[in-house]
Write a protein that holds these residues in place. Structure first.
Motif, PDB file in Angstrom:
ATOM      1  N   SER A 154       0.953  -1.279   0.009  1.00  0.00           N
ATOM      2  CA  SER A 154       0.083  -0.084  -0.056  1.00  0.00           C
ATOM      3  C   SER A 154       0.896   1.204  -0.123  1.00  0.00           C
ATOM      4  N   PHE A 155       2.076   1.011   0.583  1.00  0.00           N
ATOM      5  CA  PHE A 155       2.943   2.354   0.446  1.00  0.00           C
ATOM      6  C   PHE A 155       3.395   2.577  -0.734  1.00  0.00           C
ATOM      7  N   ILE A 156       3.706   1.557  -1.652  1.00  0.00           N
ATOM      8  CA  ILE A 156       4.056   1.746  -3.231  1.00  0.00           C
ATOM      9  C   ILE A 156       2.667   2.153  -3.931  1.00  0.00           C
ATOM     10  N   GLN A 157       1.447   1.899  -3.905  1.00  0.00           N
ATOM     11  CA  GLN A 157       0.412   2.016  -4.526  1.00  0.00           C
ATOM     12  C   GLN A 157       0.139   3.483  -4.159  1.00  0.00           C
ATOM     13  N   GLY A 158       0.519   4.250  -2.747  1.00  0.00           N
ATOM     14  CA  GLY A 158       0.306   5.381  -2.581  1.00  0.00           C
ATOM     15  C   GLY A 158       1.183   6.300  -3.260  1.00  0.00           C
ATOM     16  N   SER A 159       2.229   5.917  -3.897  1.00  0.00           N
ATOM     17  CA  SER A 159       3.141   6.905  -4.864  1.00  0.00           C
ATOM     18  C   SER A 159       2.212   7.201  -6.160  1.00  0.00           C
ATOM     19  N   GLY A 160       1.216   6.834  -6.173  1.00  0.00           N
ATOM     20  CA  GLY A 160       0.702   7.250  -7.409  1.00  0.00           C
ATOM     21  C   GLY A 160       1.311   6.863  -8.753  1.00  0.00           C
ATOM     22  N   GLY A 161       1.636   7.728  -9.812  1.00  0.00           N
ATOM     23  CA  GLY A 161       2.080   7.193 -11.038  1.00  0.00           C
ATOM     24  C   GLY A 161       3.802   7.261 -10.983  1.00  0.00           C
ATOM     25  N   ASP A 162       4.262   7.999  -9.970  1.00  0.00           N
ATOM     26  CA  ASP A 162       5.759   8.162  -9.731  1.00  0.00           C
ATOM     27  C   ASP A 162       6.311   6.961  -9.316  1.00  0.00           C
ATOM     28  N   GLY A 163       5.951   6.062  -8.667  1.00  0.00           N
ATOM     29  CA  GLY A 163       6.571   4.907  -8.347  1.00  0.00           C
ATOM     30  C   GLY A 163       7.458   5.083  -7.200  1.00  0.00           C
ATOM     31  N   ILE A 164       8.401   4.180  -7.102  1.00  0.00           N
ATOM     32  CA  ILE A 164       9.343   4.041  -5.910  1.00  0.00           C
ATOM     33  C   ILE A 164      10.893   3.836  -6.290  1.00  0.00           C
ATOM     34  N   ILE A 165      11.927   4.364  -5.508  1.00  0.00           N
ATOM     35  CA  ILE A 165      13.188   4.222  -5.524  1.00  0.00           C
ATOM     36  C   ILE A 165      13.597   3.229  -4.680  1.00  0.00           C
ATOM     37  N   ILE A 166      14.374   2.208  -4.744  1.00  0.00           N
ATOM     38  CA  ILE A 166      14.956   1.431  -3.641  1.00  0.00           C
ATOM     39  C   ILE A 166      16.402   1.981  -3.098  1.00  0.00           C
ATOM     40  N   CYS A 167      16.706   1.929  -1.711  1.00  0.00           N
ATOM     41  CA  CYS A 167      17.770   2.387  -1.368  1.00  0.00           C
ATOM     42  C   CYS A 167      18.343   1.256  -0.539  1.00  0.00           C
TER      43      CYS A 167
ATOM     44  N   PRO B 283      10.218  13.220  -6.504  1.00  0.00           N
ATOM     45  CA  PRO B 283       8.623  12.941  -6.601  1.00  0.00           C
ATOM     46  C   PRO B 283       8.279  11.373  -6.406  1.00  0.00           C
ATOM     47  N   GLN B 284       9.331  10.655  -6.344  1.00  0.00           N
ATOM     48  CA  GLN B 284       9.264   9.001  -6.110  1.00  0.00           C
ATOM     49  C   GLN B 284       9.200   8.820  -4.504  1.00  0.00           C
ATOM     50  N   ARG B 285       8.625   7.833  -4.115  1.00  0.00           N
ATOM     51  CA  ARG B 285       8.834   7.393  -2.699  1.00  0.00           C
ATOM     52  C   ARG B 285       9.889   6.517  -2.639  1.00  0.00           C
ATOM     53  N   ILE B 286      10.450   6.434  -1.495  1.00  0.00           N
ATOM     54  CA  ILE B 286      11.576   5.866  -1.077  1.00  0.00           C
ATOM     55  C   ILE B 286      11.389   4.395  -0.177  1.00  0.00           C
ATOM     56  N   ILE B 287      11.841   3.474  -0.648  1.00  0.00           N
ATOM     57  CA  ILE B 287      11.943   2.399   0.484  1.00  0.00           C
ATOM     58  C   ILE B 287      13.182   2.016   0.692  1.00  0.00           C
ATOM     59  N   TRP B 288      13.666   2.182   1.917  1.00  0.00           N
ATOM     60  CA  TRP B 288      15.285   2.189   2.329  1.00  0.00           C
ATOM     61  C   TRP B 288      15.329   0.980   3.396  1.00  0.00           C
TER      62      TRP B 288
END
Ligand SMILES: *[C@@H]1O[C@H](CO)[C@@H](O)[C@H](O)[C@H]1NC(C)=O
Ligand SMILES: *[C@@H]1O[C@H](CO)[C@@H](O)[C@H](O)[C@H]1NC(C)=O
Ligand SMILES: *[C@@H]1O[C@H](CO)[C@@H](O)[C@H](O)[C@H]1NC(C)=O
Length: 538
Positions: free
Chosen positions: A299-312, A339-344
């Motif tokens: 759900s965190f990923i889906q919350g990013s809208g179209g911008d998606g995520i970057i993995i750190c 603009p992307q969400r980050i999963i660290w």
């Protein structure tokens, strides 16, 4: 059991030979359906363990019985992983208390990730010393060795970083196979006859590509020569003392007797070079199709809208303590602007506030994250396994190498067009932001990543399946027919110097006689031409 062609009796009658061969191969196929294989993956921690575990998993499906030799400091870690129930385990004891080993690795991570001139030399020295002590302890542990001897193993699989694997196999009198975890397969198996040509193949830790200037080729050749003559000696020296002490062959010869080399490379992400038939590229052992992520992550990923995520993800290398707090702040500042969400992936959360677009997760399968369709890029340290996972899933990358082969991975990421590289010694939040912005907004990186992924997946077998197939094949049929036969030649014969000298002599003599003939012919002609004139004048 391996069949050694050289030791087969030279029977004269063809029919008797055939009968024996048929009987022999029948017993081989039957007994090999369930052979016991011993695996010595260093200590049972990190990427080295996961590589051999991926191969072990496939060997299980081929009916083999796998026993992993791990250290008492990481036994619990291994048993609690998803491989815990899959394999049998034998445990060796470090010569220092388990707490000190954990402290040592913590200290290592801390010294590696501290900024400024790197401590690579110091770090490698401590590691080598610990490994040698461990090896000695294993060989001298009579109870352990007796148990291993009685387990009826058919062969041993070890990590090539851990020379001790070959030594243990020698003591147990088993044929052995190596997993090479690093980039540059021809460099690491040059002693097996791989075609390492410093004109077109970059040496390790140079960061060069396969197209080099004169200066680079010079440096590359020297680096290869120095490593293969001096570096190997330094690496093997502690083991040499140990081998002498226990009356074993030289560790260099032991390493050379490795039957199969499973190199963790694929030429989709590696500079091309020529490999002998017993060196099998199995790059991307840990890359596989993703599994469902936990629901909070999804759900965190889906919350990013179209911008998606970057993995750190910096593996276990980047740890959070006072010395790294400034670096963490730099990361957070850069991430907050994207603009992307980050999963660290980070063991402990920083003590300062973190924007809601960043989610810190102590542990999660990086492969599953990379396989998510919303993943736009990965920011990592250039771990070799992560590199192939990124290629497999077609995800652009930004690399900030910290030590050793990570510099080679970063050169490949840049040269194959998969992404960009950052220098940890001059890192700023602007540089991180700009690099991540570039690889996520310039579609060239995305397209290259997708092309590499499609190429990488277009193979008849998955890497771990291929590795298991070849081990199984080697157990059944031996590897004599796969090994290059350069060993019996001396340096003049090997480089064909004798042949070249012979050819030069032949050419020289041909010229010599040709000139002689021409001279003779001319002098004859001269006589011929002059005689009638003489006659005329007479
Ligand atoms: C040892 O293993 C081989 C095959 O790998 C098998 O033929 C033999 O019976 C085994 N011996 C014992 C004592 O289990
Ligand atoms: C597999 O290996 C373990 C440990 O070496 C041994 O205890 C077990 O009996 C083996 N299983 C088979 C089926 O050979
Ligand atoms: C780790 O570092 C601490 C402090 O720097 C030191 O006191 C300790 O001896 C080190 N431990 C090991 C096992 O290297």
């Amino acid at each position: 059991m391996l069949v050694n062609r050289k030791e087969m009796p030279g029977l004269t009658s063809v029919s008797i030979m055939n009968m024996i061969l048929i009987g022999f191969s029948l017993t081989l196929t039957i007994s090999c359906e369930a052979s016991n294989i011993l695996v010595s993956p260093l200590i049972g921690k990190g990427s080295h363990f996961y590589l051999s575990a991926a191969i072990g998993e496939q060997l299980l499906t081929r009916g083999h019985n796998l026993t992993y030799l791990v250290s008492n400091a990481f036994e619990d870690h291994v048993r609690q992983s998803r491989f815990g129930e899959m394999f049998h385990y034998e445990v060796f004891k470090h010569t220092i208390p388990v707490e000190d080993i954990h402290q040592l690795f913590y200290n290592l991570s801390r010294s590696i990730s501290s900024r400024g001139p790197s401590n690579e030399y110091m770090v490698s020295r401590i590691l080598f010393q610990t490994q040698q002590n461990d090896c000695n302890a294993i060989i001298e542990d009579e109870i352990l060795m007796t148990r291993l001897r009685s387990a009826n193993f058919s062969s041993l699989l070890f990590d090539s970083t851990w020379v001790c694997g070959a030594i243990i196999a020698e003591v147990l009198n088993l044929p052995y196979f190596a997993v090479v975890p690093y980039p540059s397969p021809c460099f690491h198996t040059a002693s097996e006859g791989s075609g390492f040509n410093p004109a077109i193949v970059p040496s390790i830790m140079t960061g060069f590509s396969s197209v080099m200037s004169f200066k680079e080729r010079l440096f590359n050749s020297l680096s290869f020569l120095i490593y293969h003559n001096l570096g190997i000696q330094v690496t093997l020296k502690p083991y040499r003392t140990l081998c002498v002490k226990h009356g074993l062959p030289d560790p260099y010869d032991l390493m050379k007797q490795t039957k199969l080399w499973l190199v963790n490379n694929d030429f989709v992400g590696e500079y091309p070079c020529a490999l002998p038939p017993n060196v099998i590229p199995v790059g991307g052992l840990t890359a596989k199709d993703p599994e469902q992520l936990p629901s909070d992550i999804e759900s965190f990923i889906q919350g990013s809208g179209g911008d998606g995520i970057i993995i750190c993800s910096f593996g276990s290398i980047l740890i959070l303590d006072e010395s790294n707090m400034a670096l963490m702040k730099i990361f957070v500042d850069a991430f907050a602007r994207l603009p992307q969400r980050i999963i660290w992936l980070l063991k402990t959360s920083p003590p300062f506030p973190i924007p809601s677009s960043i989610k810190i997760v102590p542990w999660l399968s990086q492969n599953d994250l990379l396989g998510h369709p919303q993943t736009k890029a990965i920011f990592f340290h250039g771990g070799h396994n992560s590199y192939y996972e990124a290629i497999y899933h077609g995800v652009p990358a930004v690399v900030m190498p910290i030590l050793a082969d990570q510099h080679d991975v970063s050169s490949r990421v840049v040269n194959f067009g998969l992404g960009l590289k950052l220098d940890k010694d001059i890192i700023t939040s602007d540089l991180i932001y700009e690099a991540l912005h570039e690889v996520t907004s310039n579609s060239a990186y995305f397209q290259t990543a997708k092309m590499m992924s499609a190429n990488f997946r277009n193979r008849p077998m998955k890497p771990a399946e291929r590795a298991a197939f070849w081990i199984d094949h080697a157990i059944k049929h031996g590897t004599d027919n796969l090994e290059l036969t350069g060993d019996s030649l001396n340096i003049f014969q090997y480089y064909l110097l004798d042949v070249i000298v012979f050819i030069f002599i032949v050419i020289f003599l041909s010229f010599y006689f040709a000139i002689k003939c021409i001279k003779m012919t001319f002098s004859k002609l001269y006589c011929f031409v002059h005689i009638p004139t003489k006659k005329k004048t007479e």
